[in-house]
Design a protein around this motif. Structure first.
Motif, PDB file in Angstrom:
ATOM      1  N   GLY A 118     -20.748   3.971 -18.606  1.00  0.00           N
ATOM      2  CA  GLY A 118     -20.060   4.500 -17.437  1.00  0.00           C
ATOM      3  C   GLY A 118     -20.676   5.790 -16.959  1.00  0.00           C
ATOM      4  N   GLY A 119     -21.951   5.994 -17.307  1.00  0.00           N
ATOM      5  CA  GLY A 119     -22.614   7.242 -16.953  1.00  0.00           C
ATOM      6  C   GLY A 119     -22.360   8.323 -17.984  1.00  0.00           C
ATOM      7  N   SER A 120     -22.957   9.470 -17.768  1.00  0.00           N
ATOM      8  CA  SER A 120     -22.760  10.580 -18.701  1.00  0.00           C
ATOM      9  C   SER A 120     -21.345  11.123 -18.568  1.00  0.00           C
ATOM     10  N   CYS A 121     -20.878  11.778 -19.608  1.00  0.00           N
ATOM     11  CA  CYS A 121     -19.537  12.346 -19.603  1.00  0.00           C
ATOM     12  C   CYS A 121     -19.591  13.701 -20.313  1.00  0.00           C
ATOM     13  N   PRO A 122     -18.494  14.433 -20.379  1.00  0.00           N
ATOM     14  CA  PRO A 122     -18.523  15.767 -20.987  1.00  0.00           C
ATOM     15  C   PRO A 122     -19.128  15.765 -22.386  1.00  0.00           C
ATOM     16  N   PHE A 123     -19.677  16.908 -22.755  1.00  0.00           N
ATOM     17  CA  PHE A 123     -20.446  17.029 -23.996  1.00  0.00           C
ATOM     18  C   PHE A 123     -19.636  17.735 -25.082  1.00  0.00           C
ATOM     19  N   GLU A 124     -18.320  17.609 -25.011  1.00  0.00           N
ATOM     20  CA  GLU A 124     -17.464  18.262 -25.990  1.00  0.00           C
ATOM     21  C   GLU A 124     -16.450  17.270 -26.546  1.00  0.00           C
ATOM     22  N   PRO A 125     -16.081  17.407 -27.815  1.00  0.00           N
ATOM     23  CA  PRO A 125     -15.017  16.563 -28.358  1.00  0.00           C
ATOM     24  C   PRO A 125     -13.659  17.042 -27.858  1.00  0.00           C
ATOM     25  N   THR A 126     -12.624  16.314 -28.209  1.00  0.00           N
ATOM     26  CA  THR A 126     -11.276  16.745 -27.845  1.00  0.00           C
ATOM     27  C   THR A 126     -10.866  17.989 -28.631  1.00  0.00           C
ATOM     28  N   THR A 127      -9.890  18.686 -28.099  1.00  0.00           N
ATOM     29  CA  THR A 127      -9.201  19.725 -28.863  1.00  0.00           C
ATOM     30  C   THR A 127      -8.120  19.034 -29.688  1.00  0.00           C
TER      31      THR A 127
ATOM     32  N   GLU B  19       5.937  23.115 -38.446  1.00  0.00           N
ATOM     33  CA  GLU B  19       7.033  23.713 -37.678  1.00  0.00           C
ATOM     34  C   GLU B  19       6.567  24.143 -36.298  1.00  0.00           C
ATOM     35  N   ALA B  20       5.368  24.683 -36.227  1.00  0.00           N
ATOM     36  CA  ALA B  20       4.788  25.096 -34.946  1.00  0.00           C
ATOM     37  C   ALA B  20       3.453  24.388 -34.764  1.00  0.00           C
ATOM     38  N   PRO B  21       3.063  24.056 -33.531  1.00  0.00           N
ATOM     39  CA  PRO B  21       1.778  23.399 -33.306  1.00  0.00           C
ATOM     40  C   PRO B  21       0.619  24.228 -33.862  1.00  0.00           C
ATOM     41  N   GLN B  22      -0.316  23.553 -34.499  1.00  0.00           N
ATOM     42  CA  GLN B  22      -1.477  24.226 -35.074  1.00  0.00           C
ATOM     43  C   GLN B  22      -2.749  23.664 -34.449  1.00  0.00           C
ATOM     44  N   VAL B  23      -3.582  24.542 -33.897  1.00  0.00           N
ATOM     45  CA  VAL B  23      -4.847  24.131 -33.316  1.00  0.00           C
ATOM     46  C   VAL B  23      -5.858  23.936 -34.441  1.00  0.00           C
ATOM     47  N   MET B  24      -6.284  22.681 -34.651  1.00  0.00           N
ATOM     48  CA  MET B  24      -7.183  22.361 -35.751  1.00  0.00           C
ATOM     49  C   MET B  24      -8.656  22.393 -35.319  1.00  0.00           C
ATOM     50  N   ARG B  25      -8.911  22.110 -34.053  1.00  0.00           N
ATOM     51  CA  ARG B  25     -10.276  22.139 -33.522  1.00  0.00           C
ATOM     52  C   ARG B  25     -10.203  22.448 -32.043  1.00  0.00           C
ATOM     53  N   VAL B  26     -10.996  23.397 -31.594  1.00  0.00           N
ATOM     54  CA  VAL B  26     -11.057  23.707 -30.172  1.00  0.00           C
ATOM     55  C   VAL B  26     -12.242  22.956 -29.570  1.00  0.00           C
ATOM     56  N   GLY B  27     -11.932  22.114 -28.599  1.00  0.00           N
ATOM     57  CA  GLY B  27     -12.959  21.357 -27.900  1.00  0.00           C
ATOM     58  C   GLY B  27     -12.847  21.588 -26.406  1.00  0.00           C
ATOM     59  N   ARG B  28     -12.824  20.498 -25.652  1.00  0.00           N
ATOM     60  CA  ARG B  28     -12.818  20.629 -24.192  1.00  0.00           C
ATOM     61  C   ARG B  28     -11.484  21.155 -23.665  1.00  0.00           C
ATOM     62  N   GLY B  29     -10.392  20.813 -24.316  1.00  0.00           N
ATOM     63  CA  GLY B  29      -9.087  21.305 -23.867  1.00  0.00           C
ATOM     64  C   GLY B  29      -8.855  22.741 -24.284  1.00  0.00           C
ATOM     65  N   ASP B  30      -8.418  23.580 -23.356  1.00  0.00           N
ATOM     66  CA  ASP B  30      -8.166  24.997 -23.633  1.00  0.00           C
ATOM     67  C   ASP B  30      -6.737  25.151 -24.141  1.00  0.00           C
ATOM     68  N   PRO B  31      -6.532  25.542 -25.413  1.00  0.00           N
ATOM     69  CA  PRO B  31      -5.168  25.666 -25.943  1.00  0.00           C
ATOM     70  C   PRO B  31      -4.284  26.597 -25.142  1.00  0.00           C
ATOM     71  N   ALA B  32      -4.877  27.589 -24.479  1.00  0.00           N
ATOM     72  CA  ALA B  32      -4.086  28.555 -23.712  1.00  0.00           C
ATOM     73  C   ALA B  32      -3.315  27.875 -22.581  1.00  0.00           C
ATOM     74  N   THR B  33      -3.849  26.769 -22.052  1.00  0.00           N
ATOM     75  CA  THR B  33      -3.160  26.067 -20.973  1.00  0.00           C
ATOM     76  C   THR B  33      -1.874  25.420 -21.451  1.00  0.00           C
ATOM     77  N   LEU B  34      -1.732  25.270 -22.768  1.00  0.00           N
ATOM     78  CA  LEU B  34      -0.522  24.705 -23.351  1.00  0.00           C
ATOM     79  C   LEU B  34       0.343  25.785 -24.003  1.00  0.00           C
ATOM     80  N   GLY B  35      -0.042  27.047 -23.796  1.00  0.00           N
ATOM     81  CA  GLY B  35       0.683  28.140 -24.402  1.00  0.00           C
ATOM     82  C   GLY B  35       0.391  28.321 -25.867  1.00  0.00           C
ATOM     83  N   LEU B  36      -0.771  27.828 -26.307  1.00  0.00           N
ATOM     84  CA  LEU B  36      -1.165  27.927 -27.717  1.00  0.00           C
ATOM     85  C   LEU B  36      -2.399  28.824 -27.838  1.00  0.00           C
ATOM     86  N   SER B  37      -2.626  29.303 -29.041  1.00  0.00           N
ATOM     87  CA  SER B  37      -3.807  30.134 -29.262  1.00  0.00           C
ATOM     88  C   SER B  37      -4.523  29.713 -30.519  1.00  0.00           C
TER      89      SER B  37
END
Length: 208
Positions: free
Chosen positions: A174-183, A190-208
């Protein structure tokens, strides 16, 4: 030898994706573009799929595989989701995110994490990936296509042909696509934990 299906990235040809879906039904592994690099997918009900996906990537059974789902409703069939988790999922999907959730009984034990009984879940924002899920008729078991002993995912179909043409049943170009894995975000604590930062910016979800 992998079959190559060249499709339009915005309006993928349903006939070609149905052929790729038929190969999945026969037990094949298929590479498909997503909104965060290419992934390799298999049918969830394929008894050997999890082992073959892990072997292709050089992963052990503790590495989470991911279910590619069409929408939030499908997620709730395969993962236990409470109200706070649902609100976060609704904000983030579709998009380049993988969420670790407790698996329901609909997820085969061989697919979930062996000790935690959890599974990765995502809804990709890519028409080709969504169309392949639709052609298959059910969520697809997947893993980011990162070559063994490398750190970066593949985002070009011709590169995938050169590396994996003898190990995959098909490659959906389907052609080239982004060069980053998912976040990756673990929602089982109890609280969401960011295990890997990829293309999705955790800050947009209120996470750090």
């Amino acid at each position: 030898m992998a079959q190559i299906f060249v499709v339009h990235p915005e309006n993928p040809q349903s006939r070609l994706l149905q052929q790729a879906g038929d190969l999945l039904a026969k037990g094949g592994l298929v590479a498909v573009p997503t909104d965060s690099s290419y992934a390799v997918v298999a049918r969830l009900d394929d008894k050997d799929a999890a082992e073959r996906l892990r072997r292709l990537r050089g992963l052990d059974e503790r590495h989470h595989l991911t279910l590619l789902c069409r929408d939030l409703a499908e997620i709730s069939h395969f993962a236990k989701v409470d109200n706070p988790q649902y609100r976060l999922l609704k904000l983030a999907t579709p998009g380049p995110w993988t969420f670790i959730l407790e698996a329901t009984k609909e997820v085969p034990r061989r697919v979930s994490h062996p000790s935690r009984k959890t599974i990765g879940i995502r809804v990709p924002e890519h028409r080709v990936a969504l169309a392949l899920i639709e052609a298959a008729g059910s969520p697809l078991l997947s893993t980011t296509l990162i070559p063994q002993d490398e750190d970066l995912p593949l985002n070009d179909a011709q590169d995938i042909v050169g590396r994996y043409q003898h190990e995959l049943a098909a490659i959906v170009d389907g052609g080239s696509c982004p060069f980053e894995p998912t976040t990756v975000i673990d929602l089982t604590a109890e609280a969401p934990q960011v295990m890997r930062v990829g293309r999705g910016d955790p800050a947009t979800l209120g996470l750090s």
